[in-house]
Design a protein around this motif. Structure first.
Motif, PDB file in Angstrom:
ATOM      1  N   SER A  85       0.849  -1.249  -0.078  1.00 42.59           N
ATOM      2  CA  SER A  85       0.165   0.130   0.104  1.00 42.59           C
ATOM      3  C   SER A  85       1.024   1.357  -0.012  1.00 42.59           C
ATOM      4  CB  SER A  85      -1.029  -0.030   1.350  1.00 42.59           C
ATOM      5  OG  SER A  85      -0.064   0.368   2.288  1.00 42.59           O
ATOM      6  N   ASP A  87       1.056   3.394   2.060  1.00 37.49           N
ATOM      7  CA  ASP A  87       1.280   3.513   3.549  1.00 37.49           C
ATOM      8  C   ASP A  87       3.011   2.968   3.820  1.00 37.49           C
ATOM      9  OD1 ASP A  87      -0.871   4.643   4.341  1.00 37.49           O
ATOM     10  OD2 ASP A  87      -1.758   2.808   4.928  1.00 37.49           O
ATOM     11  N   ASN A  88       2.963   1.938   3.108  1.00 35.95           N
ATOM     12  CA  ASN A  88       4.612   1.191   3.206  1.00 35.95           C
ATOM     13  C   ASN A  88       5.388   2.045   2.313  1.00 35.95           C
ATOM     14  OD1 ASN A  88       2.946  -1.802   2.132  1.00 35.95           O
ATOM     15  ND2 ASN A  88       3.186  -1.061   4.076  1.00 35.95           N
ATOM     16  N   SER A  90       5.269   5.436   1.808  1.00 33.88           N
ATOM     17  CA  SER A  90       5.386   7.052   2.606  1.00 33.88           C
ATOM     18  C   SER A  90       6.024   6.704   3.813  1.00 33.88           C
ATOM     19  CB  SER A  90       3.973   7.535   2.674  1.00 33.88           C
ATOM     20  OG  SER A  90       3.107   6.671   3.656  1.00 33.88           O
ATOM     21  N   GLN A  91       6.063   5.736   4.540  1.00 35.40           N
ATOM     22  CA  GLN A  91       6.792   5.342   5.648  1.00 35.40           C
ATOM     23  C   GLN A  91       8.290   5.240   5.157  1.00 35.40           C
ATOM     24  OE1 GLN A  91       5.061   2.023   7.425  1.00 35.40           O
ATOM     25  NE2 GLN A  91       3.033   3.299   7.785  1.00 35.40           N
ATOM     26  N   ALA A 180       1.837   8.380  -1.897  1.00 39.76           N
ATOM     27  CA  ALA A 180       2.975   8.194  -0.756  1.00 39.76           C
ATOM     28  C   ALA A 180       3.676   9.319  -0.736  1.00 39.76           C
ATOM     29  CB  ALA A 180       3.946   6.709  -1.257  1.00 39.76           C
ATOM     30  N   GLU A 183       1.757  12.265   1.364  1.00 42.79           N
ATOM     31  CA  GLU A 183       1.653  11.998   2.693  1.00 42.79           C
ATOM     32  C   GLU A 183       2.982  12.232   3.313  1.00 42.79           C
ATOM     33  OE1 GLU A 183       0.094   7.950   2.904  1.00 42.79           O
ATOM     34  OE2 GLU A 183      -2.011   8.556   2.114  1.00 42.79           O
TER      35      GLU A 183
END
Length: 271
Positions: A85, A87-88, A90-91, A180, A183
Motif C-alpha cells: 500500500s 502507507d509502506n 510513504s513510511q 505516498a 503523505e
C-alpha cells in the motif's frame, strides 16, 4: 579474455529465514495471499518449511518491518496480511528523510515532479466521475476553511483531492507514488507550517489553487495543470525546506515563468 580474478565474485550465504520470508512475500505479491488473509500459525509454518521456530519468527519479523504483514505474538489466527500500500512507501520515504539519506528539499522536488505529471495526464484522461470526486474534496476544504479546526482534517481532504487526480492519470504506479510522496511531505512539513503561518490564510490560498487545478483539468489545459502542480508546491514549501536545497525547488519551476507581454508602442508590426 578477462583476468581470472575478474571472472567470479564471492557469494553470500542465504540464511533460512530469508528463504522463508521470500516465499511468503512472493505469495503476497502474487495475490495468492490477499490483504486481510491470515498466515498459518507459527507451529504450522515450522512444519511446512521444515525449519526451527526461531527461523519462522525472524522471517515474520522481517515481513512485518516491510509492512507486508502484522504479526502479534501468540495470535492463534496467525499473522495478518497487509499487502502493498502507499502507507509502506510513504513510511519508507519519511524514514529516508529523517535519516538524512534524502533531504526534505529532494522529497518536495520529487512531489513537484509527480504532481505535475499527474495533473498533466489527468487533464487528458479524466472522466466525469473523476471530476465529481475532485469537486467533492474542494467543497469539503471550503467548509473546513470557513471554520478552521486544524490542518489535519484539511490535509486529509487535500490528500483525497490529489489522490483523485493521480487515479485520473490512469497509471497505477504513478498514483501509488504520488499518494505516498504527498503523505510523506505533509507529515514532514505540516507542523512547520502550523507553527509559522496563519492556518486560515494558508487554507484560503490552498483552496484557490485547487480550484485553478480543477479548472485546468476540466478544460483539458494540460500545460497549465502541470505548471500549477509545480509552482504551487514551490510557493507553499520553499521556505520550509533546508536552505541548501531550495535551488532544487527553484530549478523545478525555472521554465514555468510566464513571459511578460511586449509593451504596446502604438506601432504596427513590421512585415
Amino acid at each position: 579474455m578477462a583476468a581470472d580474478d575478474d571472472l567470479f565474485r564471492p557469494v553470500r550465504p542465504v540464511r533460512a529465514y530469508q528463504r522463508v520470508a521470500e516465499q511468503i512475500e512472493e505469495r503476497i505479491l502474487s495475490g495468492e495471499l490477499p490483504p486481510g488473509a491470515r498466515l498459518p500459525g507459527e507451529r504450522e509454518l515450522v512444519q511446512r518449511f521444515g525449519v526451527g521456530r526461531s527461523t519462522v519468527r525472524e522471517a515474520l519479523r522481517v515481513l512485518q518491518s516491510t509492512g507486508l504483514i502484522r504479526s502479534r505474538p501468540g495470535d492463534p489466527l496467525g499473522a495478518e496480511v497487509l499487502g502493498v500500500s502507499p502507507d509502506n512507501l510513504s513510511q519508507a520515504l519519511g524514514r529516508l528523510t529523517r535519516s538524512r539519506v534524502a533531504t526534505l528539499g529532494e522529497l518536495v522536488q520529487f512531489r513537484m515532479v509527480l504532481d505535475a505529471e499527474s495533473n498533466r495526464l489527468a487533464a487528458h484522461l479524466h472522466t466525469e466521475e473523476d471530476l465529481v470526486r475532485m469537486r467533492e474534496q474542494i467543497t469539503r476544504m471550503e467548509a473546513l476553511g470557513a471554520a478552521p479546526s486544524g490542518l489535519r482534517a484539511f490535509s486529509e481532504a487535500d490528500a483525497l483531492f490529489h489522490r483523485a487526480i493521480a487515479e485520473a492519470s490512469r497509471n497505477a504506479l504513478l498514483g501509488l507514488c504520488a499518494r505516498a510522496v504527498h503523505e510523506a511531505v505533509v507529515e514532514a512539513i505540516e507542523k512547520k507550517i502550523a507553527a509559522v503561518a496563519d492556518p486560515a490564510a494558508w487554507m484560503s490560498r490552498s483552496i484557490n489553487h485547487h480550484r485553478e487545478v480543477l479548472t485546468a483539468i476540466e478544460t483539458g489545459d494540460s500545460d497549465r495543470a502541470a505548471r500549477l502542480g509545480r509552482t504551487a508546491l514551490h510557493e507553499y514549501y520553499a521556505d520550509h525546506v533546508e536552505p541548501e536545497t531550495r535551488e532544487l525547488l527553484a530549478a523545478a519551476v525555472a521554465d514555468d515563468a510566464v513571459p511578460a507581454r511586449p509593451r504596446d508602442t502604438g506601432q504596427a508590426d513590421a512585415g
